[in-house]
Write a protein that holds these residues in place. Structure first.
Motif, PDB file in Angstrom:
ATOM      1  N   GLU A 226       8.514  -3.839  -7.966  1.00 40.14           N
ATOM      2  CA  GLU A 226       8.874  -2.441  -8.246  1.00 40.14           C
ATOM      3  C   GLU A 226       8.111  -1.497  -7.331  1.00 40.14           C
ATOM      4  O   GLU A 226       8.691  -0.552  -6.769  1.00 40.14           O
ATOM      5  CB  GLU A 226       8.633  -2.124  -9.717  1.00 40.14           C
ATOM      6  N   ASN A 227       6.809  -1.719  -7.164  1.00 40.23           N
ATOM      7  CA  ASN A 227       6.020  -0.869  -6.270  1.00 40.23           C
ATOM      8  C   ASN A 227       6.495  -0.996  -4.826  1.00 40.23           C
ATOM      9  O   ASN A 227       6.585   0.006  -4.099  1.00 40.23           O
ATOM     10  CB  ASN A 227       4.544  -1.245  -6.367  1.00 40.23           C
ATOM     11  N   VAL A 228       6.820  -2.206  -4.397  1.00 41.40           N
ATOM     12  CA  VAL A 228       7.281  -2.428  -3.023  1.00 41.40           C
ATOM     13  C   VAL A 228       8.603  -1.699  -2.778  1.00 41.40           C
ATOM     14  O   VAL A 228       8.779  -1.046  -1.739  1.00 41.40           O
ATOM     15  CB  VAL A 228       7.424  -3.940  -2.746  1.00 41.40           C
ATOM     16  N   ILE A 229       9.533  -1.789  -3.710  1.00 37.22           N
ATOM     17  CA  ILE A 229      10.816  -1.103  -3.542  1.00 37.22           C
ATOM     18  C   ILE A 229      10.615   0.407  -3.511  1.00 37.22           C
ATOM     19  O   ILE A 229      11.258   1.123  -2.731  1.00 37.22           O
ATOM     20  CB  ILE A 229      11.805  -1.527  -4.643  1.00 37.22           C
TER      21      ILE A 229
ATOM     22  N   ASP B 267       0.825  -1.212   0.000  1.00 34.67           N
ATOM     23  CA  ASP B 267       0.000   0.000   0.000  1.00 34.67           C
ATOM     24  C   ASP B 267       0.854   1.256   0.000  1.00 34.67           C
ATOM     25  O   ASP B 267       2.055   1.225   0.295  1.00 34.67           O
ATOM     26  CB  ASP B 267      -0.911   0.013   1.229  1.00 34.67           C
ATOM     27  N   ASP B 268       0.214   2.396  -0.305  1.00 32.80           N
ATOM     28  CA  ASP B 268       0.909   3.685  -0.244  1.00 32.80           C
ATOM     29  C   ASP B 268       1.472   3.919   1.157  1.00 32.80           C
ATOM     30  O   ASP B 268       0.870   3.515   2.160  1.00 32.80           O
ATOM     31  CB  ASP B 268      -0.045   4.821  -0.606  1.00 32.80           C
ATOM     32  N   VAL B 269       2.608   4.583   1.221  1.00 34.61           N
ATOM     33  CA  VAL B 269       3.226   4.898   2.510  1.00 34.61           C
ATOM     34  C   VAL B 269       2.449   6.033   3.175  1.00 34.61           C
ATOM     35  O   VAL B 269       2.202   7.069   2.550  1.00 34.61           O
ATOM     36  CB  VAL B 269       4.696   5.316   2.313  1.00 34.61           C
ATOM     37  N   PRO B 270       2.046   5.862   4.435  1.00 34.92           N
ATOM     38  CA  PRO B 270       1.373   6.965   5.142  1.00 34.92           C
ATOM     39  C   PRO B 270       2.256   8.222   5.155  1.00 34.92           C
ATOM     40  O   PRO B 270       3.482   8.125   5.281  1.00 34.92           O
ATOM     41  CB  PRO B 270       1.190   6.410   6.561  1.00 34.92           C
ATOM     42  N   GLU B 271       1.621   9.372   5.026  1.00 31.05           N
ATOM     43  CA  GLU B 271       2.372  10.625   4.903  1.00 31.05           C
ATOM     44  C   GLU B 271       3.331  10.847   6.077  1.00 31.05           C
ATOM     45  O   GLU B 271       4.440  11.358   5.901  1.00 31.05           O
ATOM     46  CB  GLU B 271       1.410  11.810   4.783  1.00 31.05           C
ATOM     47  N   ASP B 272       2.910  10.455   7.283  1.00 27.78           N
ATOM     48  CA  ASP B 272       3.743  10.723   8.446  1.00 27.78           C
ATOM     49  C   ASP B 272       4.935   9.772   8.551  1.00 27.78           C
ATOM     50  O   ASP B 272       5.788   9.946   9.428  1.00 27.78           O
ATOM     51  CB  ASP B 272       2.918  10.654   9.740  1.00 27.78           C
ATOM     52  N   LEU B 273       5.038   8.792   7.641  1.00 31.40           N
ATOM     53  CA  LEU B 273       6.181   7.881   7.634  1.00 31.40           C
ATOM     54  C   LEU B 273       7.132   8.140   6.468  1.00 31.40           C
ATOM     55  O   LEU B 273       8.172   7.491   6.363  1.00 31.40           O
ATOM     56  CB  LEU B 273       5.705   6.424   7.582  1.00 31.40           C
ATOM     57  N   VAL B 274       6.799   9.069   5.600  1.00 25.21           N
ATOM     58  CA  VAL B 274       7.650   9.372   4.446  1.00 25.21           C
ATOM     59  C   VAL B 274       8.941  10.050   4.924  1.00 25.21           C
ATOM     60  O   VAL B 274       8.906  11.050   5.634  1.00 25.21           O
ATOM     61  CB  VAL B 274       6.914  10.268   3.431  1.00 25.21           C
ATOM     62  N   GLY B 275      10.075   9.481   4.535  1.00 25.32           N
ATOM     63  CA  GLY B 275      11.375  10.079   4.850  1.00 25.32           C
ATOM     64  C   GLY B 275      11.742  10.072   6.314  1.00 25.32           C
ATOM     65  O   GLY B 275      12.530  10.906   6.760  1.00 25.32           O
ATOM     66  N   VAL B 276      11.240   9.114   7.082  1.00 26.66           N
ATOM     67  CA  VAL B 276      11.423   9.095   8.538  1.00 26.66           C
ATOM     68  C   VAL B 276      12.636   8.267   8.978  1.00 26.66           C
ATOM     69  O   VAL B 276      13.299   8.597   9.962  1.00 26.66           O
ATOM     70  CB  VAL B 276      10.147   8.557   9.224  1.00 26.66           C
TER      71      VAL B 276
ATOM     72  N   LEU C 221       9.428   1.200  -0.004  1.00 26.95           N
ATOM     73  CA  LEU C 221      10.503   1.125   0.985  1.00 26.95           C
ATOM     74  C   LEU C 221      11.427   2.332   0.875  1.00 26.95           C
ATOM     75  O   LEU C 221      11.895   2.862   1.890  1.00 26.95           O
ATOM     76  CB  LEU C 221      11.291  -0.177   0.803  1.00 26.95           C
ATOM     77  N   ALA C 222      11.675   2.784  -0.346  1.00 29.23           N
ATOM     78  CA  ALA C 222      12.513   3.975  -0.536  1.00 29.23           C
ATOM     79  C   ALA C 222      11.853   5.215   0.067  1.00 29.23           C
ATOM     80  O   ALA C 222      12.525   6.080   0.641  1.00 29.23           O
ATOM     81  CB  ALA C 222      12.793   4.187  -2.022  1.00 29.23           C
ATOM     82  N   LYS C 223      10.532   5.297  -0.040  1.00 25.54           N
ATOM     83  CA  LYS C 223       9.810   6.447   0.516  1.00 25.54           C
ATOM     84  C   LYS C 223       9.930   6.514   2.040  1.00 25.54           C
ATOM     85  O   LYS C 223       9.917   7.597   2.625  1.00 25.54           O
ATOM     86  CB  LYS C 223       8.339   6.395   0.112  1.00 25.54           C
ATOM     87  N   LEU C 224      10.046   5.357   2.688  1.00 19.31           N
ATOM     88  CA  LEU C 224      10.194   5.340   4.147  1.00 19.31           C
ATOM     89  C   LEU C 224      11.525   5.945   4.589  1.00 19.31           C
ATOM     90  O   LEU C 224      11.638   6.476   5.698  1.00 19.31           O
ATOM     91  CB  LEU C 224      10.110   3.905   4.663  1.00 19.31           C
TER      92      LEU C 224
END
Length: 265
Positions: free
Chosen positions: A122-125, A94-103, A128-131
């Protein structure tokens, strides 16, 4: 990971499966010799680590640790966890929750070979990069199911049940025949990760035996999860019993296992 009622997870979510997950974790740390790869800077008290697909929530005891999973019933109750550990529901697809982006400084992933399929990767990677923070590290540990082979202490040892069990376990389910794990370094590089490394491990015989018996436990759990189905469950249990006997005579199924590292640019 997902619950036993989900089509995305082939095992049960009970005390037997929880013990399998914990044993698998401990054996993997013993095999690789680390929780976090030596190329990743040592986490400090200010570091944030995400354990994705956390399962039973078994995590190292330093820095901030967030266990993310689609299903948390296998994890300890929050009251039983150290203060630096938090659990949160999240599906890796699923999409990364906004509060977890770049954390996070480190995102740790382990044992998704039977959960993800090739089209998911590809979507999963990307997720994970967004986290990760810029410069943060992804660490992914998994086994290459396509490397499965039979090992014996003597060539003439009977191991027919082991081979039959391997075929029955895989059956016709694509999830039980993944071949994508060795491709992860190429995928990580294509997705923009730098300093990608691959750490391949083969087990010493005593550790291969322990992993194999953990695999027998996984097969037992799989059989329990399929008890409502007619096709092959009884035969699976019968072959499992014989395979356990063959194991004690000196044969086991073995896999190549990998840890992959990549740095977000």
């Amino acid at each position: 990971m997902a619950s036993s009622s989900s089509k995305d997870y082939v095992f049960t979510r009970d005390y037997l499966d929880n013990n399998r997950i914990n044993l698998q974790h401990s054996l993997s740390v013993q095999l690789f010799g680390y929780h976090i790869h030596q190329s990743i800077p040592t986490p400090t008290g200010n570091s944030s680590i995400a354990d994705v697909g956390t399962g039973t929530g078994k995590l190292p005891s330093s820095a901030r640790l967030d266990g993310l999973d689609i299903f948390l019933d296998a994890a300890p109750l929050p009251e039983l966890l150290p203060q630096n550990v938090n659990l949160r529901l999240w599906n890796i697809k699923d999409d990364v929750p906004e509060d977890l982006v770049g954390v996070y400084d480190v995102v740790h992933v382990r044992f998704f070979a039977f959960v993800l399929q090739q089209p998911d990767l590809e979507n999963v990677i990307d997720n994970l990069a967004k986290l990760l923070k810029p410069g943060g590290y992804l660490q992914w540990t998994d086994m290459d199911v396509s490397s499965i082979r039979l090992e014996k202490i003597k060539p003439d040892i009977e191991a027919d049940a082991q081979l039959t069990l391997m075929k029955l376990f895989q059956g016709n389910e694509d999830r039980l025949q993944p071949a994508w794990v060795p491709e992860l370094p190429e995928l990580l590089t294509r997705k923009g990760f730098a300093d990608v490394e691959s750490d391949a491990k083969e087990c010493q015989p005593y550790l291969a035996l322990a992993f194999h018996e953990c695999g027998l436990l996984a097969t037992e759990v799989l059989a329990r999860n399929k008890e409502g189905e007619k096709d092959g469950v009884g035969l699976l249990k019968q072959v499992l019993d014989q395979a356990a006997k063959e194991t004690r005579h000196g044969s086991n199924l073995a896999f190549t296992r990998y840890t992959f590292i990549g740095r977000k640019q």
